[in-house]
Enzyme design. Structure first.
Site, PDB file in Angstrom:
ATOM      1  N   LYS A 281     -37.713 -37.754  -7.319  1.00  0.00           N
ATOM      2  CA  LYS A 281     -36.586 -38.623  -7.007  1.00  0.00           C
ATOM      3  C   LYS A 281     -37.119 -39.973  -6.519  1.00  0.00           C
ATOM      4  O   LYS A 281     -37.937 -40.026  -5.610  1.00  0.00           O
ATOM      5  CB  LYS A 281     -35.705 -37.971  -5.936  1.00  0.00           C
ATOM      6  N   GLU A 364     -19.174 -27.483   0.433  1.00  0.00           N
ATOM      7  CA  GLU A 364     -18.188 -27.761   1.465  1.00  0.00           C
ATOM      8  C   GLU A 364     -17.333 -26.543   1.800  1.00  0.00           C
ATOM      9  O   GLU A 364     -16.931 -26.360   2.960  1.00  0.00           O
ATOM     10  CB  GLU A 364     -17.288 -28.923   1.029  1.00  0.00           C
ATOM     11  N   ARG A 392     -12.635 -30.387  -1.649  1.00  0.00           N
ATOM     12  CA  ARG A 392     -13.103 -29.136  -2.246  1.00  0.00           C
ATOM     13  C   ARG A 392     -12.843 -27.930  -1.343  1.00  0.00           C
ATOM     14  O   ARG A 392     -12.906 -26.797  -1.799  1.00  0.00           O
ATOM     15  CB  ARG A 392     -14.600 -29.229  -2.538  1.00  0.00           C
TER      16      ARG A 392
END
Length: 611
Positions: A281, A364, A392
């Site tokens: 990344k 979540e 969510r």
């Protein structure tokens, strides 16, 4: 020679050789870094997916072969290669191209995507439809950057099965805890297995055996069983193969030749395939490689130093600092995040109180129910979450927290307009669904001091669940001479005047600033927006007109609840609700969004004075 200069569609890269493709990748990274430094955006995740995306467009034929990017924030290379290179400077600006995939921009963007863990489910549906329609094109789901920690991804994997012969899932693993293969033999065998020559040879052997009566079928089955057994011995992770995928990996996600080889194998496969690649990344930009979290989603920054151009206290940082203060004095205080410790201001807490800090990944739903367990056994959990991601976990909020009568504190960051992140991230829906939940109190601070005081109230003065919603960025202003005294609402000006302006949170500052330019008006600031204290209606007994300005959605919002109280009171008052109508909010600066929805100071003055 600039290779990127001559790339205007995916077809333009198909004639480039490996060296030329590597040069192209370097040029794409330069364009990304330059653009994001000026516009802000998701940099680290996109830098890590450059070679993968180039290889995808080298091997496959988009949009006949459909590429679905999970989250969408690793799609910048895809945008550049699919005809949006010349518009890339407009990334995330008003009227410009989106920071996420958007079908209205290009036929190469299959879905609008800004939330995580959706790609495999979408891809399975696409693949099934292709199969039903006799379309032999492939569907490729690119998932990674933590999205495989979301439960929806596992639900999709569980339902993928062996029948999706045109489905390819690419797991872009940038430091997730998925096991590597064991030893050099496994790596060498993996290199052989991903060779197109090997795959072609294996297919020919199977076809030849199929022609032999009886014995051929038995030999073929024996070879398949032996192959599967060997793979289970050589590989730690067999989960994907157990779910019905042909598994290839891990592959170096920055080795474009290796990527092309394995994608070419997957393309001719007659079975569902999962390709596991390892990427870095932030690849290619030193500051992003060293601190990928910081550069995951970043504002404007100095390319030479990697430092943000603007800085200062934000609601997120004030929340994190004050939570540390509370935790200093109370060992029951816990912090929960769903893979957003940096964005929600919890890095300091995680370092200072690692035993009371819980990052559950992009999950979540689990975060909310996990918090309910903490609360049940005497802890005081603070779940810090972006407004757009709390959506969510609505069921868990209702069933596992509110219905149980448990005190979980939901600290809802990025409430209201969030600017350039666009439709998928605007925090304008939480008020509507929070207003429907019993046993839940909702606060809306208008300043840093109010945020801290409301956090204290949530921890020690409320017995049930509490939500505190606050905007992105810094506080807009202080109101001279005003101090929040924990009242449910405050009145500014003479309540005997005929016009009343009502608002809450950040938006109230625009209302307050407009007040001095409006004739015969006073203002009400709601501090607690759920429940709305019905005594506020007493302040309206002399009012003839009430204007409710809300940085949120109309249907089910706070303004509708306020209007209902007026109607039930029997007062003869004209009520006007200025807010977001039934629509999604396009990317623009917050200032521009306020103006577009008539929530800025000048629009407030004009609206109230004209009426």
């Amino acid at each position: 020679m600039s290779y990127l200069e001559n790339v205007n569609s995916p077809n333009d890269i198909k004639k480039l050789d490996i060296q030329e493709l590597n040069e192209l990748c370097a040029e794409i990274r330069e364009l990304m870094i330059d653009t994001v430094s000026k516009n802000g955006g998701h940099l680290a995740s996109n830098l890590g997916a450059v070679e993968l995306t180039v290889a995808l467009h080298k091997v496959f034929n988009s949009p006949s072969d459909q590429i679905v990017f999970d989250v969408g924030h690793q799609c910048y290379t895809h945008k550049i290669l699919t005809g949006r290179k010349d518009d890339f400077a407009s990334l995330r600006t008003e009227g410009g191209i989106s920071g996420f995939t958007r079908p209205s921009e290009s036929r190469h963007d299959i879905f609008s995507s800004g939330h995580s863990s959706t790609s495999i489910s979408s891809a399975i549906g696409l693949a099934k439809a292709k199969s039903l329609n006799g379309d032999k094109g492939k569907v490729i789901a690119v998932i990674g950057d933590g999205a495989l920690t979301g439960g929806l991804a596992y639900e999709a994997l569980n339902n993928s099965g062996n029948e999706n012969n045109n489905l390819i899932v690419i797991l872009n693993d940038n430091n997730m805890s998925i096991s590597d293969n064991v030893g050099s033999m496994a790596k060498n065998l993996n290199h052989i297995r991903t060779s197109p020559k090997y795959f072609t040879f294996k297919s020919r052997v199977r076809r030849a055996l199929a022609r032999l009566p009886r014995l051929g079928l038995q030999v073929s089955r024996f070879i398949t069983l032996t192959n599967q057994t060997l793979r289970k011995i050589l590989y730690h992770s067999t989960m994907f193969e157990d779910l019905g995928f042909r598994y290839y990996g891990p592959i170096d996600g920055h080795d474009i030749e290796a990527l092309i080889d394995v994608l070419s194998v997957a393309k001719v496969h007659n079975h569902s395939v999962l390709i596991h690649i390892n990427t870095v990344k932030g690849k290619g930009y030193e500051f992003a490689e060293k601190n990928p979290s910081k550069f995951h989603g970043i504002g404007k920054f100095n390319i030479e130093t990697g430092e943000p151009i603007s800085s200062g206290a934000t609601y997120s940082s004030v929340f994190g600092d004050y939570l540390c203060e509370l935790a200093d004095k109370d060992k029951r205080i816990c912090a929960i995040t769903a893979a957003m410790s940096t964005g929600t201001g919890l890095v300091g807490f995680s370092n200072k109180y690692p035993q009371r800090f819980f990052d559950v990944g992009i999950a979540e739903q689990h975060a909310v129910t996990f918090s309910s367990g903490l609360a049940k056994n005497g802890m005081i959990p603070f779940f810090a979450v972006y407004s757009t991601f709390l959506q969510r976990s609505y069921d868990q909020l209702v069933h596992d927290v509110a219905m149980q009568g448990l005190k979980v504190v939901f600290c809802i960051d990025r409430a209201g307009f969030v600017g350039e992140d666009g439709e998928s991230h605007q925090g304008v829906f939480d008020t509507a669904y929070l207003m429907s939940v019993p046993n839940l109190t909702v606060f809306a601070p208008s300043s840093f001091d109010e945020l801290k005081d409301m956090m204290y109230q949530a921890a020690y003065r409320e017995s049930n669940a509490v939500a505190i919603r606050y905007p992105r960025g810094s506080e807009d202003m202080h109101i001279d001479g005003y101090k929040y005294e924990r009242a449910d609402y405050d009145i500014f000006g003479d309540s005997t005047k005929e016009k009343c302006i009502v608002s809450f949170g950040r938006e109230f500052h625009n209302c307050y600033n407009a007040l001095e330019e409006i004739d015969n008006a006073f203002a009400i600031k709601l501090n607690k927006i759920k429940p709305i204290n019905p005594s506020v209606i007493n302040a309206l007994k002399d009012a003839k007109e009430v204007y409710f300005f809300e940085e949120g959605i109309r249907s089910g919002g706070v303004g509708e609840c306020f209007g209902s109280l007026i109607a039930e009171s029997g007062l003869n008052i004209k009520f006007k609700h200025i807010c977001v109508n039934d629509e999604f909010i396009r990317q623009a600066s917050v200032e521009s969004q306020m103006k577009a929805y008539k929530l800025d100071k000048d629009s407030i003055v004009k609206t109230v004075n004209q009426d």
